[in-house]
Design a protein around this motif. Structure first.
Motif, PDB file in Angstrom:
ATOM      1  N   ARG A 155       0.839  -1.210   0.000  1.00  0.00           N
ATOM      2  CA  ARG A 155       0.000   0.000   0.000  1.00  0.00           C
ATOM      3  C   ARG A 155       0.870   1.254   0.000  1.00  0.00           C
ATOM      4  O   ARG A 155       0.369   2.353  -0.151  1.00  0.00           O
ATOM      5  N   ASP A 156       2.179   1.084   0.274  1.00  0.00           N
ATOM      6  CA  ASP A 156       3.053   2.272   0.336  1.00  0.00           C
ATOM      7  C   ASP A 156       4.420   1.926  -0.256  1.00  0.00           C
ATOM      8  O   ASP A 156       4.544   1.790  -1.463  1.00  0.00           O
ATOM      9  N   ASP A 157       5.440   1.754   0.575  1.00  0.00           N
ATOM     10  CA  ASP A 157       6.788   1.477   0.046  1.00  0.00           C
ATOM     11  C   ASP A 157       6.908   0.027  -0.425  1.00  0.00           C
ATOM     12  O   ASP A 157       6.317  -0.876   0.175  1.00  0.00           O
ATOM     13  N   ALA A 158       7.707  -0.174  -1.460  1.00  0.00           N
ATOM     14  CA  ALA A 158       8.059  -1.537  -1.864  1.00  0.00           C
ATOM     15  C   ALA A 158       9.115  -2.061  -0.886  1.00  0.00           C
ATOM     16  O   ALA A 158       9.799  -1.277  -0.213  1.00  0.00           O
ATOM     17  N   ALA A 159       9.244  -3.390  -0.826  1.00  0.00           N
ATOM     18  CA  ALA A 159      10.214  -3.984   0.110  1.00  0.00           C
ATOM     19  C   ALA A 159      11.633  -3.475  -0.182  1.00  0.00           C
ATOM     20  O   ALA A 159      12.370  -3.088   0.735  1.00  0.00           O
ATOM     21  N   GLY A 160      12.008  -3.437  -1.458  1.00  0.00           N
ATOM     22  CA  GLY A 160      13.360  -2.997  -1.826  1.00  0.00           C
ATOM     23  C   GLY A 160      13.591  -1.537  -1.464  1.00  0.00           C
ATOM     24  O   GLY A 160      14.676  -1.146  -1.016  1.00  0.00           O
ATOM     25  N   SER A 208       6.125   1.175   5.008  1.00  0.00           N
ATOM     26  CA  SER A 208       6.572   2.528   5.366  1.00  0.00           C
ATOM     27  C   SER A 208       6.575   2.730   6.885  1.00  0.00           C
ATOM     28  O   SER A 208       7.408   3.456   7.420  1.00  0.00           O
ATOM     29  N   GLY A 209       5.654   2.042   7.594  1.00  0.00           N
ATOM     30  CA  GLY A 209       5.623   2.161   9.061  1.00  0.00           C
ATOM     31  C   GLY A 209       6.892   1.579   9.672  1.00  0.00           C
ATOM     32  O   GLY A 209       7.438   2.130  10.635  1.00  0.00           O
ATOM     33  N   LEU A 210       7.361   0.486   9.090  1.00  0.00           N
ATOM     34  CA  LEU A 210       8.590  -0.147   9.580  1.00  0.00           C
ATOM     35  C   LEU A 210       9.782   0.794   9.387  1.00  0.00           C
ATOM     36  O   LEU A 210      10.605   0.973  10.292  1.00  0.00           O
ATOM     37  N   LYS A 211       9.811   1.416   8.221  1.00  0.00           N
ATOM     38  CA  LYS A 211      10.894   2.367   7.929  1.00  0.00           C
ATOM     39  C   LYS A 211      10.858   3.530   8.935  1.00  0.00           C
ATOM     40  O   LYS A 211      11.888   3.904   9.507  1.00  0.00           O
ATOM     41  N   THR A 212       9.655   4.056   9.186  1.00  0.00           N
ATOM     42  CA  THR A 212       9.510   5.164  10.144  1.00  0.00           C
ATOM     43  C   THR A 212       9.917   4.706  11.536  1.00  0.00           C
ATOM     44  O   THR A 212      10.534   5.454  12.301  1.00  0.00           O
ATOM     45  N   SER A 213       9.590   3.460  11.850  1.00  0.00           N
ATOM     46  CA  SER A 213       9.925   2.940  13.168  1.00  0.00           C
ATOM     47  C   SER A 213      11.454   2.871  13.342  1.00  0.00           C
ATOM     48  O   SER A 213      11.963   3.182  14.436  1.00  0.00           O
ATOM     49  N   VAL A 214      12.182   2.514  12.284  1.00  0.00           N
ATOM     50  CA  VAL A 214      13.657   2.511  12.368  1.00  0.00           C
ATOM     51  C   VAL A 214      14.140   3.956  12.576  1.00  0.00           C
ATOM     52  O   VAL A 214      14.988   4.222  13.431  1.00  0.00           O
ATOM     53  N   ALA A 215      13.546   4.892  11.817  1.00  0.00           N
ATOM     54  CA  ALA A 215      13.952   6.315  11.937  1.00  0.00           C
ATOM     55  C   ALA A 215      13.689   6.819  13.358  1.00  0.00           C
ATOM     56  O   ALA A 215      14.553   7.462  13.973  1.00  0.00           O
ATOM     57  N   ASN A 216      12.501   6.500  13.908  1.00  0.00           N
ATOM     58  CA  ASN A 216      12.152   6.957  15.260  1.00  0.00           C
ATOM     59  C   ASN A 216      13.085   6.345  16.306  1.00  0.00           C
ATOM     60  O   ASN A 216      13.510   7.009  17.248  1.00  0.00           O
ATOM     61  N   TYR A 217      13.396   5.066  16.096  1.00  0.00           N
ATOM     62  CA  TYR A 217      14.285   4.372  17.033  1.00  0.00           C
ATOM     63  C   TYR A 217      15.659   5.061  17.051  1.00  0.00           C
ATOM     64  O   TYR A 217      16.228   5.309  18.123  1.00  0.00           O
TER      65      TYR A 217
END
Ligand code: KG4
Ligand code: ZN
Length: 332
Positions: A155-160, A208-217
């Motif tokens: 629904r947002d970012d591709a895995a790659g 995209s939520g996972l990516k944001t979660s890495v950024a927030n971490y």
């Protein structure tokens, strides 16, 4: 029957000669890594220019003699960067005219699934296809050659794309996927508990939520309190692999499919490959993983798809219109 494949949709200039849709007689890929590395991403104008500079030499590499027999030419028409796609299609048209052979347009995403057929003569449709590349993450039932049912997509970012962006956050070099893969081999995948987006009740994905979660971490945790970069990389990679594997097997079970083909650059990921193989044994399914050289962009997969289109009599020149947003669709 021998098909010359040409692929220029993004940042790899590729040509390949494939016999009967399965046997690779030659495959050449000219990487543009050095061109884009300083920008930490693909620059479309530079990519188009680099294709112009490389296209003739990759074709010469697989077709060293001008009298080598070619029955048809298959070329990627989309999805991809328009300027890049044009270099491939113009070259294919010109070669088709010179050699007086048909030129067949091929969808790049379909190509990633046909990569599973290359060098796997035992594989026949139907099977479940998972496309995991820099621009796409899709689950598709490959019912027959040119007959597809799209089950779900990101629904947002591709895995790659998530791999590339997270690598950047972690200060790992471009391209991010291989960098994270390498770093994670020395890391602890349970060091940080990153979230998984299961998207229940659908075959869709979200990264995209996972990516944001890495950024927030990274933002919230002072460097001295963080585990090593390789541990963060391994924990992120585990979250992606976990979701991809579980959702793919769930889709296979829901649709009674016993064979699964994984295609696209992320299919080169070593952790993804080993977890898919382990799960296949446990779930009594067969997982087909293309050779590493046929996971990332290449022209053998385009030639393979072109062969089946040719056999179906789909050789019309209208097929050659480039389309940046081409979707997987049934052959007409
Ligand atoms: O299929 P591909 O070569 O091009 C597209 O069609 O997009 O896929 C490129 C993507 C990039 O995002 C790259 O970082 C990722 O595939 N990739 C990997 C690995 N090798 C390439 N991701 C994870 N692990 C890898 N080993
Ligand atoms: Zn691709």
């Amino acid at each position: 029957m021998i098909i010359l494949g040409i692929e220029t949709s993004c940042d790899e200039t590729a040509a390949s000669l494939v016999k009967d849709g399965r046997w690779v007689l030659g495959s050449a890929v000219a990487s543009q890594l050095a061109v884009h590395k300083p920008f930490k991403g693909v620059v479309p104008e530079l990519a188009s220019r680099a294709h112009v500079e490389r296209i003739n030499s990759v074709i010469d590499e697989v077709l060293p003699r001008s009298n080598t027999k070619v029955d048809a030419i298959a070329v990627t028409t989309g999805p991809g960067l328009v300027g890049c796609l044009l270099i491939g299609t113009v070259t294919a048209r010109m070669l088709g005219w010179v050699r007086d052979v048909p030129v067949i347009g091929v969808n790049h995403l379909e190509g990633h699934l046909f990569a599973g057929l290359v060098e796997h003569p035992g594989l026949k449709p139907p099977f479940l296809g998972l496309i995991v590349s820099g621009g796409h993450t899709e689950l598709v039932i490959f019912k027959g050659y040119g007959r597809y049912e799209r089950l779900g997509a990101t629904r947002d970012d591709a895995a790659g794309e998530a791999f590339d962006k997270v690598a950047n956050l972690l200060g790992l070099p471009f391209p991010g996927g291989p960098s994270i893969d390498r770093a994670a081999q020395r890391g602890n995948p349970t060091a940080v508990a990153f979230p998984r987006a299961w998207m229940p009740g659908t075959h869709d994905f979200s990264f995209s939520g996972l990516k944001t979660s890495v950024a927030n971490y990274l933002h919230a945790t002072p460097a001295r309190k963080r585990p090593k970069v390789q541990d963060i990389a391994a924990s992120f990679q585990e979250a992606v692999v976990n979701v991809l594997v579980k959702k793919t097997f769930a889709a296979a079970a829901a649709h009674g499919l016993t064979s699964i083909v994984i295609g696209g650059g992320v299919a080169a990921n070593s952790r993804l490959r080993s977890v898919f193989q382990q799960s296949a044994r446990a779930e009594q399914k067969r997982v087909y993983l293309p050779d590493l050289s046929f996971c990332t962009d290449n022209a053998a997969m385009i030639a393979a798809a072109g062969y089946y289109k040719y056999k179906k009599g789909l050789r019309r020149a209208t097929d050659l219109q480039v389309d940046a947003n081409l979707q997987i669709q049934n052959w007409k």
